[in-house]
Design a protein around this motif. Structure first.
Motif, short mmCIF file in Angstrom:
data_model
loop_
_atom_site.label_atom_id
_atom_site.label_comp_id
_atom_site.label_asym_id
_atom_site.label_seq_id
_atom_site.Cartn_x
_atom_site.Cartn_y
_atom_site.Cartn_z
N LEU A 253 0.81 -1.22 0.00
CA LEU A 253 0.00 0.00 0.00
C LEU A 253 0.84 1.27 0.00
CD1 LEU A 253 -2.67 -1.20 2.57
CD2 LEU A 253 -3.13 -0.63 0.18
N LEU A 254 2.02 1.19 0.62
CA LEU A 254 2.89 2.37 0.72
C LEU A 254 3.93 2.42 -0.40
CD1 LEU A 254 3.49 2.45 4.59
CD2 LEU A 254 1.72 3.60 3.26
N ASP A 255 3.84 1.44 -1.28
CA ASP A 255 4.80 1.36 -2.39
C ASP A 255 6.24 1.32 -1.86
OD1 ASP A 255 5.48 1.13 -5.06
OD2 ASP A 255 5.62 3.31 -5.37
N GLY A 256 6.40 0.64 -0.71
CA GLY A 256 7.73 0.38 -0.18
C GLY A 256 8.44 1.53 0.49
N LYS A 257 7.69 2.61 0.83
CA LYS A 257 8.38 3.74 1.48
C LYS A 257 7.42 4.49 2.42
CE LYS A 257 7.74 6.65 -2.63
NZ LYS A 257 7.11 5.62 -3.45
N GLY A 258 8.00 5.04 3.50
CA GLY A 258 7.21 5.83 4.44
C GLY A 258 7.47 5.42 5.88
N LYS A 259 7.00 6.27 6.79
CA LYS A 259 7.14 6.00 8.22
C LYS A 259 5.91 5.27 8.74
CE LYS A 259 9.94 10.16 9.07
NZ LYS A 259 10.00 11.45 9.81
N VAL A 260 6.14 4.25 9.57
CA VAL A 260 5.03 3.50 10.16
C VAL A 260 5.22 3.39 11.67
CG1 VAL A 260 4.71 2.17 8.03
CG2 VAL A 260 6.08 1.22 9.88
N ALA A 261 4.10 3.31 12.39
CA ALA A 261 4.09 3.07 13.83
C ALA A 261 3.32 1.78 14.08
CB ALA A 261 3.46 4.24 14.57
N ILE A 262 3.72 1.07 15.10
CA ILE A 262 3.09 -0.22 15.41
C ILE A 262 2.50 -0.19 16.82
CG2 ILE A 262 3.49 -2.69 15.71
CD1 ILE A 262 5.75 -2.50 13.66
N TYR B 137 4.36 12.18 15.13
CA TYR B 137 4.84 11.89 13.78
C TYR B 137 3.79 12.35 12.77
CZ TYR B 137 7.63 8.78 16.73
OH TYR B 137 8.44 8.28 17.72
N PRO B 138 3.74 13.64 12.48
CA PRO B 138 2.70 14.17 11.59
C PRO B 138 2.79 13.65 10.15
CG PRO B 138 4.36 15.85 12.09
CD PRO B 138 4.62 14.70 12.99
N ASP B 139 3.94 13.11 9.77
CA ASP B 139 4.09 12.57 8.41
C ASP B 139 3.99 11.05 8.38
OD1 ASP B 139 6.41 12.27 9.87
OD2 ASP B 139 7.76 12.69 8.18
N LEU B 140 3.32 10.49 9.36
CA LEU B 140 3.18 9.03 9.45
C LEU B 140 2.37 8.50 8.28
CD1 LEU B 140 4.08 6.93 11.62
CD2 LEU B 140 1.76 7.06 12.55
N ALA B 141 2.89 7.45 7.64
CA ALA B 141 2.21 6.87 6.47
C ALA B 141 1.24 5.76 6.84
CB ALA B 141 3.24 6.34 5.48
N ALA B 142 1.50 5.07 7.97
CA ALA B 142 0.60 3.97 8.35
C ALA B 142 0.74 3.60 9.82
CB ALA B 142 0.88 2.75 7.48
N TRP B 143 -0.37 3.15 10.36
CA TRP B 143 -0.40 2.49 11.67
C TRP B 143 -0.63 1.00 11.41
CZ3 TRP B 143 0.37 4.29 16.59
CH2 TRP B 143 0.33 5.67 16.79
N LEU B 144 0.15 0.15 12.09
CA LEU B 144 -0.08 -1.29 12.04
C LEU B 144 -0.35 -1.76 13.46
CD1 LEU B 144 1.83 -0.65 9.49
CD2 LEU B 144 2.39 -3.09 9.57
N SER B 145 -1.36 -2.62 13.61
CA SER B 145 -1.71 -3.09 14.96
C SER B 145 -1.74 -4.61 15.02
CB SER B 145 -3.06 -2.53 15.38
OG SER B 145 -3.37 -2.93 16.71
N THR B 146 -1.06 -5.17 16.03
CA THR B 146 -1.03 -6.63 16.21
C THR B 146 -2.33 -7.15 16.82
OG1 THR B 146 -0.05 -6.52 18.42
CG2 THR B 146 1.47 -6.58 16.54
N GLY B 147 -3.17 -6.25 17.30
CA GLY B 147 -4.46 -6.62 17.87
C GLY B 147 -5.53 -5.65 17.41
N GLY B 148 -6.77 -5.93 17.76
CA GLY B 148 -7.88 -5.13 17.24
C GLY B 148 -8.25 -3.89 18.02
N TRP B 149 -7.40 -3.44 18.93
CA TRP B 149 -7.75 -2.28 19.76
C TRP B 149 -8.19 -1.06 18.95
CZ3 TRP B 149 -2.67 -4.35 19.91
CH2 TRP B 149 -2.51 -5.43 20.79
N PRO B 150 -7.54 -0.72 17.81
CA PRO B 150 -7.97 0.48 17.07
C PRO B 150 -9.33 0.34 16.41
CG PRO B 150 -5.73 -0.18 16.45
CD PRO B 150 -6.34 -1.31 17.20
N VAL B 151 -9.86 -0.90 16.30
CA VAL B 151 -11.13 -1.09 15.61
C VAL B 151 -12.23 -1.66 16.51
CG1 VAL B 151 -10.04 -1.35 13.36
CG2 VAL B 151 -10.39 -3.38 14.77
N PHE B 152 -11.95 -1.75 17.81
CA PHE B 152 -12.96 -2.25 18.74
C PHE B 152 -14.00 -1.18 19.08
CE2 PHE B 152 -10.02 -5.68 20.74
CZ PHE B 152 -10.31 -6.53 19.68
N THR B 153 -13.64 0.09 18.90
CA THR B 153 -14.56 1.20 19.11
C THR B 153 -14.45 2.17 17.94
OG1 THR B 153 -12.93 2.45 20.38
CG2 THR B 153 -14.42 1.04 21.64
#
Length: 320
Positions: A152-161, A213-229
């Protein structure tokens, strides 16, 4: 006198014969079994479906009682106390989603040594004597989400987990993500946030990370906390930052449809309950599991296959 004796003999034979028939025709009710099923936490909505799955399977057997018990919040000490309680109660089997497999290993071994079969689900305790584990291949699942981010990021960008430190399954997912992301040198992991299995903290954590990180390209989550609410990911602007997460329970699917989430990885939530109950039931009847690791498989859900997944989900909810 002879006639009286003859009648007495016939009566005795008749009584004896009926007694024998009664023993032969007696049908014993199957032994009732009590299985303790222990989730990581009662307040995590993802485990509600495991409870439904366990109770459905118990109802199908007819002679199984489910004792559903877990810590209210993710408290590994409390979970250990519940496990100890199951041993004290001498239940017929234990199925547990381990908050911290290493921390529970000694107690799981204690249960096995006491003759109580133990299986794990969702999150394993691989160093223990547990008989089998049922759940996703966490490393492969994490790698799958990492690969989605690279695409999705075409192989570049900052991500947080986002993860929760301590749980074996989440660590495996994190390892899988990192392996996949490492294959794209243009992607930088700026920070790994420990949410401590606390859904309430998720919105605050994401807001903090987004500001940092205002230029963050993606958040990745190992669990469903961001989508539970619905409000957990409110600080994310989907036009500039992707959200890629485990778990597909609502409102996750609605968030995906609305474009607030990009990719979801669904687990076998009902199976978390039904399959461990099947394993314990078979063990109690002399049939051991076919393997010590039973991969449940996972469902990669995007906007393209969302409608099909929703249709299948509704069938699972209704028990169809």
């Amino acid at each position: 006198m002879r006639r009286v004796l003859a009648l007495a003999f016939v009566a005795a034979v008749a009584v004896s014969g009926c007694s024998g028939c009664g023993i032969q025709n007696k049908v014993e009710a199957p032994q009732r079994l009590r299985f303790m099923v222990i989730p990581k936490a009662i307040d995590l909505p993802v485990f509600n479906y495991a409870k439904i799955g366990a109770e459905r399977q118990a109802k199908e057997y007819g002679n199984v009682d489910i004792l559903w018990n877990g810590p209210t919040t993710a408290d590994q000490l409390k979970q250990k106390e519940i496990l100890e309680s199951a041993i004290t109660q001498k239940v017929d089997g234990i199925a547990i989603s381990s908050l911290n497999g290493d921390f529970l290993t000694e107690t799981i071994n204690k249960a096995i040594d006491a003759g109580i079969p133990v299986v794990t689900w969702d999150s394993d305790a691989p160093k223990s004597k547990r008989i089998a584990f049922y759940g996703v291949d966490d490393f492969a699942g994490g790698r799958m989400l990492g690969e989605q981010a690279v695409r999705l990021l075409d192989g570049k960008g900052k991500v947080a987990i986002i993860t929760s430190v301590g749980a074996t399954n989440l660590q495996r997912r994190l390892d899988g993500m990192k392996e996949a992301l490492a294959k794209a040198p243009g992607i930088q992991i700026v920070e790994v946030f420990d949410i401590k299995e606390d859904t309430v903290r998720c919105a605050e954590l994401i807001a903090t990370g987004t500001n940092r990180y205002p230029d963050l390209a993606a958040w990745l989550s190992t669990g469903g906390w961001p989508v539970f609410t619905r409000n957990a990911s409110a600080a994310i602007d989907p036009a500039k930052t992707k959200l890629i997460s485990f778990d597909t329970i609502q409102p996750a699917l609605d968030l995906l449809r609305e474009g607030k989430v990009t990719v979801l990885l669904g687990q076998k939530y009902f199976g978390w309950g039904s399959e461990p109950v099947k394993l314990l039931y078979d063990i109690k009847h002399g049939k051991m599991p076919p393997a010590t690791i039973i991969d449940s498989g996972a469902d990669l859900v995007t906007r393209e296959n969302l409608d099909d997944y929703v249709s299948k989900w509704k069938k699972m909810e209704s028990g169809g």
